[in-house]
Motif scaffolding. Structure first.
Motif, PDB file in Angstrom:
ATOM      1  N   HIS A  70     -62.128  51.149 -73.896  1.00 32.04           N
ATOM      2  CA  HIS A  70     -62.622  51.901 -75.052  1.00 32.04           C
ATOM      3  C   HIS A  70     -62.307  51.157 -76.352  1.00 32.04           C
ATOM      4  O   HIS A  70     -63.169  51.014 -77.237  1.00 32.04           O
ATOM      5  CB  HIS A  70     -61.976  53.291 -75.066  1.00 32.04           C
ATOM      6  CG  HIS A  70     -62.287  54.106 -76.280  1.00 32.04           C
ATOM      7  ND1 HIS A  70     -63.352  54.979 -76.338  1.00 32.04           N
ATOM      8  CD2 HIS A  70     -61.677  54.180 -77.491  1.00 32.04           C
ATOM      9  CE1 HIS A  70     -63.387  55.550 -77.531  1.00 32.04           C
ATOM     10  NE2 HIS A  70     -62.379  55.087 -78.249  1.00 32.04           N
ATOM     11  N   ARG A  73     -64.319  48.028 -76.707  1.00 29.34           N
ATOM     12  CA  ARG A  73     -65.691  48.424 -77.042  1.00 29.34           C
ATOM     13  C   ARG A  73     -65.833  48.729 -78.532  1.00 29.34           C
ATOM     14  O   ARG A  73     -66.909  48.575 -79.107  1.00 29.34           O
ATOM     15  CB  ARG A  73     -66.014  49.668 -76.206  1.00 29.34           C
ATOM     16  CG  ARG A  73     -67.344  50.342 -76.446  1.00 29.34           C
ATOM     17  CD  ARG A  73     -67.417  51.628 -75.599  1.00 29.34           C
ATOM     18  NE  ARG A  73     -68.417  52.531 -76.092  1.00 29.34           N
ATOM     19  CZ  ARG A  73     -69.669  52.622 -75.615  1.00 29.34           C
ATOM     20  NH1 ARG A  73     -70.022  51.877 -74.614  1.00 29.34           N
ATOM     21  NH2 ARG A  73     -70.530  53.460 -76.144  1.00 29.34           N
ATOM     22  N   HIS A  74     -64.740  49.133 -79.161  1.00 28.34           N
ATOM     23  CA  HIS A  74     -64.762  49.419 -80.595  1.00 28.34           C
ATOM     24  C   HIS A  74     -64.293  48.218 -81.424  1.00 28.34           C
ATOM     25  O   HIS A  74     -64.025  48.351 -82.615  1.00 28.34           O
ATOM     26  CB  HIS A  74     -63.915  50.656 -80.911  1.00 28.34           C
ATOM     27  CG  HIS A  74     -64.600  51.931 -80.497  1.00 28.34           C
ATOM     28  ND1 HIS A  74     -64.705  52.323 -79.180  1.00 28.34           N
ATOM     29  CD2 HIS A  74     -65.257  52.881 -81.219  1.00 28.34           C
ATOM     30  CE1 HIS A  74     -65.375  53.471 -79.119  1.00 28.34           C
ATOM     31  NE2 HIS A  74     -65.721  53.827 -80.328  1.00 28.34           N
ATOM     32  N   GLY A  75     -64.183  47.068 -80.778  1.00 30.74           N
ATOM     33  CA  GLY A  75     -63.890  45.854 -81.524  1.00 30.74           C
ATOM     34  C   GLY A  75     -62.418  45.607 -81.790  1.00 30.74           C
ATOM     35  O   GLY A  75     -62.069  44.693 -82.539  1.00 30.74           O
ATOM     36  N   ILE A  76     -61.535  46.412 -81.210  1.00 33.17           N
ATOM     37  CA  ILE A  76     -60.103  46.137 -81.324  1.00 33.17           C
ATOM     38  C   ILE A  76     -59.788  44.958 -80.387  1.00 33.17           C
ATOM     39  O   ILE A  76     -60.164  44.993 -79.213  1.00 33.17           O
ATOM     40  CB  ILE A  76     -59.268  47.372 -80.896  1.00 33.17           C
ATOM     41  CG1 ILE A  76     -59.616  48.593 -81.760  1.00 33.17           C
ATOM     42  CG2 ILE A  76     -57.767  47.061 -80.953  1.00 33.17           C
ATOM     43  CD1 ILE A  76     -59.226  48.486 -83.215  1.00 33.17           C
ATOM     44  N   ALA A 130     -59.779  54.161 -83.842  1.00 33.92           N
ATOM     45  CA  ALA A 130     -60.718  53.891 -82.738  1.00 33.92           C
ATOM     46  C   ALA A 130     -60.413  54.746 -81.521  1.00 33.92           C
ATOM     47  O   ALA A 130     -61.303  55.064 -80.733  1.00 33.92           O
ATOM     48  CB  ALA A 130     -60.679  52.407 -82.366  1.00 33.92           C
ATOM     49  N   ASN A 133     -61.754  59.007 -80.657  1.00 27.85           N
ATOM     50  CA  ASN A 133     -62.809  59.574 -79.796  1.00 27.85           C
ATOM     51  C   ASN A 133     -62.668  59.107 -78.339  1.00 27.85           C
ATOM     52  O   ASN A 133     -63.651  59.067 -77.599  1.00 27.85           O
ATOM     53  CB  ASN A 133     -64.219  59.311 -80.351  1.00 27.85           C
ATOM     54  CG  ASN A 133     -64.513  57.835 -80.501  1.00 27.85           C
ATOM     55  OD1 ASN A 133     -63.690  56.990 -80.159  1.00 27.85           O
ATOM     56  ND2 ASN A 133     -65.683  57.515 -81.004  1.00 27.85           N
TER      57      ASN A 133
END
Lengths: 314, 314
Positions: A70, A73-76, A130, A133
């Protein structure tokens, strides 16, 4: 040596048949880590880390892997688990649950400066945002119940002043909890050895296997206690301010979090003092050689208490 | 210049508020590309590519982005779309659908050797395998119906021999289709400029905006027609064998695929001859300056026909 379960090249090649990662080019055991067996794996597709889980419960693993997926996917910049042809992150290798994740670049930084602490503060804020959600949850295994259970187990090994400090601090946090503060998924172990830097830029956050749901402020305190610690177990003011300001710019802290900050620092110090005492006096097999010195966090705790003894608690 | 829609730093900073990518450090337009507006974007979290979709239908974009995400999840080195705080890959920027994806490292290779063609063959096989459990589908926009529609539109511009070649070849593929061969998601445009190499290793496959469902063998033929082409529009035998053997080792080709191979090569050559004719004689706005020379694929097609004129078709 942290390779508890040996994996040979033929065994790995056979296991990789179920993935789309190409040919195995290199396999190299990783010496650090006390919870899992880790290998660096290079294939035609790139650089990866293979992990065989030695201690974590199989039922808990999906939380950690789905969380990393996750966040990636959020760029972390964190390890991204690779799915096999059955679209699963987890499968079995040599009798252990195993996964393979992307390998990040960079090196741990042992003497961080203000600029690095600012980078960490911002990144921690983005991690917290991030994860807001992310649908799955995991209780904190090192919560108040754990403290209440672990403290009496280590007191037989401690000097009377240390027993008194431990018992009064456990009692203090029973009364003054962080439960009313903003909650979310926290890394819970964002020490310097779990961050890879490329110059002044963060190349990666690693080791999410203590991640859980808890107060976001508590995560900030764990992080500050490591990244901003100066000589004599006193927080370095410039680094602490840089980390907190960068965090606040991303995830604005509420007034009640500012008020609770001294408690969070103490709770975070107690967590690691107690777990290190536990690991030292009641070690699990294979673990003794890696035990950290508990005293470091006792001193930090004492300094936090002294620094804030004049604060009137809520 | 392929920046059709300008994005200023303040506009991007505002758009990035909805992501967990940190501060904008650099924004730089990308000159190549004829379908979309692309920018290199560097933030605290790393290096990314911003794409504003200029021509693709909004209804088609989820297929491409979910495909890239699926492949990245399976360890294929391809751009990984970044989700925003609403967990969406797509949102609007300056009136266009836009996304931001991870930026891969490496450089395109204009003169590939045997070792690179072997790497491409293996990677294409892994891409086909990894896409097998991707649930979404997309029809090929350059299918037989497209050929039948596009060919009569370009024949007014062609010499009589070229008209004869085009019409007979379109008729040939009407009779000899690849529909009975193994199907799946194909890249459909894996030319040299869509692969980044780091030395002999593939750092990334890019530009999935022609991806669709079709015969896997057709994708191999598109790839071979570019990567293994020698002087005089004749396939280089060593590079062709290297690519096919590496592909076959990953995704074993069936006997009927070997039999159909000459048809696949012709179908792949026809596809690009026809689309390049179309782009040259019936250009869309802003596109003329990027038009490729169609003749290259006419020669390739003629050579394929000549090389296989003695083959008895199914």
């Amino acid at each position: 040596m942290a390779v508890f379960t040996r994996v040979t090249e033929p065994e790995l090649i056979s296991w990789l048949d179920d993935y789309s990662l190409g040919q195995l080019l290199e396999l190299q055991g990783i010496a650090s880590g006390i919870e899992n067996t880790n290998y660096f794996v290079t294939t035609s597709n790139g650089r990866f880390v293979l992990t065989l889980f030695e201690k974590l419960a199989a039922s808990e693993l999906p939380f950690y892997l789905n969380l990393m997926s996750h966040l990636a996917r959020h760029g972390i910049p964190c390890p991204s688990p690779v799915a096999n042809r059955h679209n699963q992150f987890l499968s079995e290798l040599n009798g252990k649950s195993a996964c393979i994740v992307s390998r990040l670049s960079g090196k741990s930084l042992m003497n961080p400066e203000v600029i690095h602490c600012a980078a960490i503060g911002g990144m921690l804020g983005r991690l917290h945002n991030a994860a807001q959600n992310f649908a799955e949850t995991m209780p904190n295994a090192h919560d108040a119940m754990w403290r209440a259970r672990a403290a009496p187990q280590v007191t037989p090994f401690l000097s009377p002043p240390d027993v008194a400090l431990l018992e009064s601090e456990v009692a203090f946090h029973e009364k003054h909890t962080l439960a009313a503060l903003p909650q979310g998924v926290i890394h819970a172990d964002l020490f310097r050895d779990n961050v890879l830097f490329e110059g002044a830029r963060i190349g990666g956050l690693i080791d999410f296997y203590f991640a859980c749901n808890d107060s976001l402020l508590y995560d900030v305190a764990i992080t500050v206690n490591d990244w901003c610690m100066g000589v004599d177990s006193i927080l370095d003011e410039a680094r602490t301010q840089a980390l907190l300001q960068a965090y606040h710019a991303v995830r604005p802290m509420q007034k009640k979090e500012y008020i609770a900050w001294p408690i969070a620092l103490r709770a975070a110090a107690l967590r690691f003092w107690l777990s290190r005492l536990y690991d030292m006096y009641l070690p699990r097999e294979n673990e003794l050689i890696h035990a950290h010195n508990p005293d470091q966090f006792k001193y930090i705790l004492q300094r936090h208490i002294a620094a804030n003894s004049n604060v009137i608690w809520l």
